[in-house]
Design an enzyme around this catalytic site. Structure first.
Site, mmCIF file in Angstrom:
data_model
loop_
_atom_site.group_PDB
_atom_site.id
_atom_site.type_symbol
_atom_site.label_atom_id
_atom_site.label_comp_id
_atom_site.label_asym_id
_atom_site.label_seq_id
_atom_site.Cartn_x
_atom_site.Cartn_y
_atom_site.Cartn_z
ATOM 1 N N ARG A 184 0.845 -1.185 0.000
ATOM 2 C CA ARG A 184 0.000 0.000 0.000
ATOM 3 C C ARG A 184 0.884 1.239 0.000
ATOM 4 O O ARG A 184 1.967 1.250 0.590
ATOM 5 C CB ARG A 184 -0.936 0.018 1.216
ATOM 6 C CG ARG A 184 -2.083 -0.992 1.138
ATOM 7 C CD ARG A 184 -3.074 -0.619 0.049
ATOM 8 N NE ARG A 184 -4.234 -1.500 -0.018
ATOM 9 C CZ ARG A 184 -4.344 -2.553 -0.803
ATOM 10 N NH1 ARG A 184 -3.323 -2.879 -1.592
ATOM 11 N NH2 ARG A 184 -5.441 -3.272 -0.816
ATOM 12 N N GLU A 213 -5.336 6.591 -6.823
ATOM 13 C CA GLU A 213 -5.182 5.844 -8.075
ATOM 14 C C GLU A 213 -6.401 6.130 -8.942
ATOM 15 O O GLU A 213 -7.517 6.127 -8.434
ATOM 16 C CB GLU A 213 -5.077 4.341 -7.815
ATOM 17 C CG GLU A 213 -3.771 3.946 -7.132
ATOM 18 C CD GLU A 213 -3.625 2.451 -6.948
ATOM 19 O OE1 GLU A 213 -4.574 1.701 -7.304
ATOM 20 O OE2 GLU A 213 -2.578 2.005 -6.462
ATOM 21 N N HIS A 232 -0.891 -0.630 -10.747
ATOM 22 C CA HIS A 232 -1.531 -1.581 -9.830
ATOM 23 C C HIS A 232 -1.860 -2.901 -10.543
ATOM 24 O O HIS A 232 -3.016 -3.318 -10.656
ATOM 25 C CB HIS A 232 -2.804 -0.983 -9.221
ATOM 26 C CG HIS A 232 -3.130 -1.580 -7.889
ATOM 27 N ND1 HIS A 232 -3.490 -0.810 -6.798
ATOM 28 C CD2 HIS A 232 -3.145 -2.863 -7.448
ATOM 29 C CE1 HIS A 232 -3.722 -1.603 -5.760
ATOM 30 N NE2 HIS A 232 -3.519 -2.852 -6.134
#
Length: 272
Positions: A184, A213, A232
């Site tokens: 994270r 994001e 991601h």
């Protein structure tokens, strides 16, 4: 009785869903639901940990090898029409520090160990694991940071891990270290990371998690030297993720019907 989802409104849950008994979160992280003071005493929460292991292990191995073979710099050189032969040695004997040796971190540790790397693992408990040369608890992180040639971050975002790799700890790292973060964004100080990449104290980084994001177009991370921005993609699997998730759900459904303890139980006090 069972809710399968990623996010949901938690207010007055006991009144809205009095028959609810367990919730399956379709990801590994549950920080978006913390603190879990909303959770009724008779409701359990499970997550998707383990579903990501194979894909993330391969991504982690790839990332460490990319850092070792100077790929961030080589890609930048190509974009600038610059020819420079950046050589690398075999990776055997180099030290990998895995911060967060859960399903993902352990998968990466095993794959890198198979290449002859020295692997140090950091976890909350520091318990010994096969194929990890040295395991330490989080309170010993400062002692092992200077030993690492490469650091792989795979920690959830909890009160204990927030800003874990802060500016002070980044200063303890070996000059030229390579860093990968698939956990994270909040577990690492990205402002300090940018400064350390610009100064060369950190050799290169591959980052897969950001907040927010998508990463905003004006973020300095896009143009930081030797930093690769991954959108991601380290754990998600477009072909089999849903199937593996449903297999986990139905496996737990069988356990639930048989009055057995569910797998992948989340501890609300720890946040994972």
């Amino acid at each position: 009785e069972v809710l399968v989802c990623w996010d949901f409104p938690t207010e007055n849950l006991a009144e809205i869903a009095p028959n609810l008994r367990w919730i399956h979160i379709t990801g590994a992280g549950v920080e978006h639901l913390c603190p879990m003071d909303w959770l009724p005493n008779n409701v359990s929460v499970v997550n998707n940990r383990g579903v990501h292991s194979a894909k993330s292990g391969e991504f982690g191995l790839m990332s460490v090898l990319m850092l070792h073979t100077h790929m961030p710099q080589i890609i930048a050189n190509q974009n600038n029409n610059h020819w420079e032969s950046l050589y690398s040695t075999p990776i055997k004997g180099k030290t990998l520090l895995v911060i967060g040796v859960g399903n993902i971190g352990y998968s990466v540790a095993k794959k890198c160990k198979a290449l002859g790397m020295n692997v140090i693992g950091v976890s909350r408990h520091g318990k010994t694991l096969e194929e990890v040369d040295e395991m330490v608890s989080t309170d010993q992180l400062d002692e092992v940071l200077p030993k690492a040639d490469y650091i792989f971050m795979a920690t959830p975002n909890t009160t204990e891990t927030n800003n874990l790799l802060d500016k002070r700890r980044q200063s303890l790292m070996k000059p030229g270290v390579g860093i990968v973060n698939v956990g994270r964004a909040a577990t690492m100080d990205y402002v300090a990371l940018v400064d350390n990449l610009n100064s060369g104290h950190i050799g290169a980084a591959i980052i897969d998690v950001f907040d927010p994001e998508p990463l905003p177009k004006n973020s300095p991370l896009w143009s930081t030297p030797n930093l690769m921005v991954m959108p991601h993609i380290s754990a998600d699997d477009g072909d089999t993720y849903i199937l593996m998730t449903l297999e986990l759900v139905f496996m737990n459904m069988r356990r639930y019907l048989a009055n057995q303890e569910l797998n992948n139980l989340v501890r609300p006090d720890l946040g994972y």
